[in-house]
Write a protein that holds these residues in place. Structure first.
Motif, PDB file in Angstrom:
ATOM      1  N   GLN A   8       1.513  -1.028  -0.033  1.00 43.58           N
ATOM      2  CA  GLN A   8       0.083  -0.065   0.110  1.00 43.58           C
ATOM      3  C   GLN A   8       1.113   1.240  -0.345  1.00 43.58           C
ATOM      4  O   GLN A   8       0.579   2.373  -0.805  1.00 43.58           O
ATOM      5  CB  GLN A   8      -1.054   0.310   0.963  1.00 43.58           C
ATOM      6  N   ILE A   9       1.654   1.198   1.010  1.00 46.54           N
ATOM      7  CA  ILE A   9       2.564   2.140   0.835  1.00 46.54           C
ATOM      8  C   ILE A   9       3.820   2.492  -0.331  1.00 46.54           C
ATOM      9  O   ILE A   9       3.377   3.787  -0.917  1.00 46.54           O
ATOM     10  CB  ILE A   9       3.965   2.047   2.060  1.00 46.54           C
ATOM     11  N   TYR A  10       4.269   1.402  -0.884  1.00 50.20           N
ATOM     12  CA  TYR A  10       4.522   1.666  -2.381  1.00 50.20           C
ATOM     13  C   TYR A  10       3.880   2.339  -3.210  1.00 50.20           C
ATOM     14  O   TYR A  10       3.914   2.937  -3.919  1.00 50.20           O
ATOM     15  CB  TYR A  10       5.210   0.275  -2.733  1.00 50.20           C
ATOM     16  N   SER A  11       2.647   2.002  -3.255  1.00 45.53           N
ATOM     17  CA  SER A  11       1.721   2.526  -4.269  1.00 45.53           C
ATOM     18  C   SER A  11       1.359   3.574  -4.151  1.00 45.53           C
ATOM     19  O   SER A  11       1.596   4.419  -5.785  1.00 45.53           O
ATOM     20  CB  SER A  11       0.105   1.652  -4.217  1.00 45.53           C
ATOM     21  N   ILE A  12       1.220   4.305  -2.781  1.00 43.08           N
ATOM     22  CA  ILE A  12       1.170   5.806  -2.553  1.00 43.08           C
ATOM     23  C   ILE A  12       2.569   6.059  -3.783  1.00 43.08           C
ATOM     24  O   ILE A  12       1.843   7.252  -3.664  1.00 43.08           O
ATOM     25  CB  ILE A  12       1.287   6.142  -1.205  1.00 43.08           C
ATOM     26  N   CYS A  13       3.352   6.050  -3.223  1.00 44.11           N
ATOM     27  CA  CYS A  13       5.042   6.697  -3.376  1.00 44.11           C
ATOM     28  C   CYS A  13       4.818   6.462  -5.068  1.00 44.11           C
ATOM     29  O   CYS A  13       5.210   7.451  -5.046  1.00 44.11           O
ATOM     30  CB  CYS A  13       5.992   5.561  -2.901  1.00 44.11           C
ATOM     31  N   LEU A  14       4.727   5.463  -5.379  1.00 42.99           N
ATOM     32  CA  LEU A  14       4.573   5.420  -6.535  1.00 42.99           C
ATOM     33  C   LEU A  14       3.874   5.529  -7.920  1.00 42.99           C
ATOM     34  O   LEU A  14       3.926   6.767  -8.876  1.00 42.99           O
ATOM     35  CB  LEU A  14       4.298   3.572  -7.432  1.00 42.99           C
ATOM     36  N   SER A  15       2.152   6.528  -6.905  1.00 43.84           N
ATOM     37  CA  SER A  15       1.787   7.464  -7.774  1.00 43.84           C
ATOM     38  C   SER A  15       1.930   8.704  -7.908  1.00 43.84           C
ATOM     39  O   SER A  15       1.926   8.910  -8.403  1.00 43.84           O
ATOM     40  CB  SER A  15       0.498   7.286  -6.782  1.00 43.84           C
ATOM     41  N   ILE A  16       2.565   9.133  -6.488  1.00 43.39           N
ATOM     42  CA  ILE A  16       3.109  10.850  -6.663  1.00 43.39           C
ATOM     43  C   ILE A  16       4.208  10.941  -7.229  1.00 43.39           C
ATOM     44  O   ILE A  16       4.432  11.565  -8.490  1.00 43.39           O
ATOM     45  CB  ILE A  16       3.553  10.977  -5.244  1.00 43.39           C
ATOM     46  N   LEU A  17       5.234   9.794  -7.424  1.00 44.39           N
ATOM     47  CA  LEU A  17       6.705   9.359  -8.098  1.00 44.39           C
ATOM     48  C   LEU A  17       6.703   9.224  -9.206  1.00 44.39           C
ATOM     49  O   LEU A  17       7.707   9.779 -10.097  1.00 44.39           O
ATOM     50  CB  LEU A  17       8.241   9.188  -7.266  1.00 44.39           C
ATOM     51  N   LYS A  18       5.885   8.145  -9.902  1.00 44.98           N
ATOM     52  CA  LYS A  18       5.989   7.934 -11.376  1.00 44.98           C
ATOM     53  C   LYS A  18       7.273   7.001 -11.406  1.00 44.98           C
ATOM     54  O   LYS A  18       7.511   6.887 -12.816  1.00 44.98           O
ATOM     55  CB  LYS A  18       5.798   9.141 -12.499  1.00 44.98           C
ATOM     56  N   ASN A  19       8.325   6.909 -10.781  1.00 44.13           N
ATOM     57  CA  ASN A  19       9.281   5.493 -10.725  1.00 44.13           C
ATOM     58  C   ASN A  19       9.707   4.856  -9.148  1.00 44.13           C
ATOM     59  O   ASN A  19       9.263   5.523  -8.520  1.00 44.13           O
ATOM     60  CB  ASN A  19      10.785   7.132 -10.765  1.00 44.13           C
ATOM     61  N   PRO A  20       9.389   4.033 -10.259  1.00 42.78           N
ATOM     62  CA  PRO A  20       9.565   2.544  -9.225  1.00 42.78           C
ATOM     63  C   PRO A  20      10.287   2.152  -8.428  1.00 42.78           C
ATOM     64  O   PRO A  20      10.547   2.268  -6.668  1.00 42.78           O
ATOM     65  CB  PRO A  20       9.814   1.215 -10.178  1.00 42.78           C
ATOM     66  N   HIS A  21      12.236   3.288  -8.866  1.00 39.03           N
ATOM     67  CA  HIS A  21      13.442   2.835  -7.548  1.00 39.03           C
ATOM     68  C   HIS A  21      13.085   4.052  -6.918  1.00 39.03           C
ATOM     69  O   HIS A  21      13.302   3.787  -5.890  1.00 39.03           O
ATOM     70  CB  HIS A  21      14.299   3.619  -8.283  1.00 39.03           C
TER      71      HIS A  21
END
Length: 108
Positions: A8-21
Motif C-alpha cells: 500500500q505504501i509503495y503504491s502511494i509513493c509510486l502514484s506520486i513519484l512515477k518512478n519505481p526506484h
C-alpha cells in the motif's frame, strides 16, 4: 508491519513519484520515519492513515528536493551561455575584462 503494509505504501509513493526506484526508496524512508516517530502516535488505530500520510508527505518532499537540485543546473547552464556570449563579444569588440565583469555583475 513492513510486510503487511509495504504494498500500500509503495503504491502511494509510486502514484506520486512515477518512478519505481524512487518509490522504493521513499517507501522505505516512510517506514523508517514511522519507526522512529511511533511514540508520537497517540491512537494506535490511526497507524495506517498516519503511515499513508507520512508516505505521501515524504514523496512530495522527495519531488521538491529533486526540483531544488535540478534548478541550479539550469541556472549554471544559462550562466555559462551568458559568459560564453560575453567572451565572444569581448574578443570582437576588444572590451577589457574589468568592463565585462561589471556588465555581468549588473546583469545579475
Amino acid at each position: 508491519m513492513f510486510r503487511k503494509y509495504y504494498g500500500q505504501i509503495y503504491s502511494i509513493c509510486l502514484s506520486i513519484l512515477k518512478n519505481p526506484h524512487d518509490a522504493e526508496e521513499v517507501a522505505s524512508d516512510a517506514f523508517l520515519h514511522a519507526y522512529l516517530k511511533i511514540d508520537q502516535l497517540s491512537n494506535p488505530d490511526k497507524f495506517l492513515p498516519w503511515l499513508k500520510k507520512t508516505a505521501c508527505n515524504r514523496s512530495k518532499d522527495f519531488l521538491r528536493n529533486r526540483r531544488k537540485e535540478a534548478m541550479p543546473l539550469v541556472k549554471t547552464k544559462n550562466l555559462l551561455t551568458i559568459y560564453y556570449s560575453f567572451c565572444i563579444i569581448r574578443s570582437k569588440m576588444n572590451i577589457s575584462h574589468q568592463i565585462l565583469r561589471s556588465i555581468s555583475i549588473l546583469n545579475f
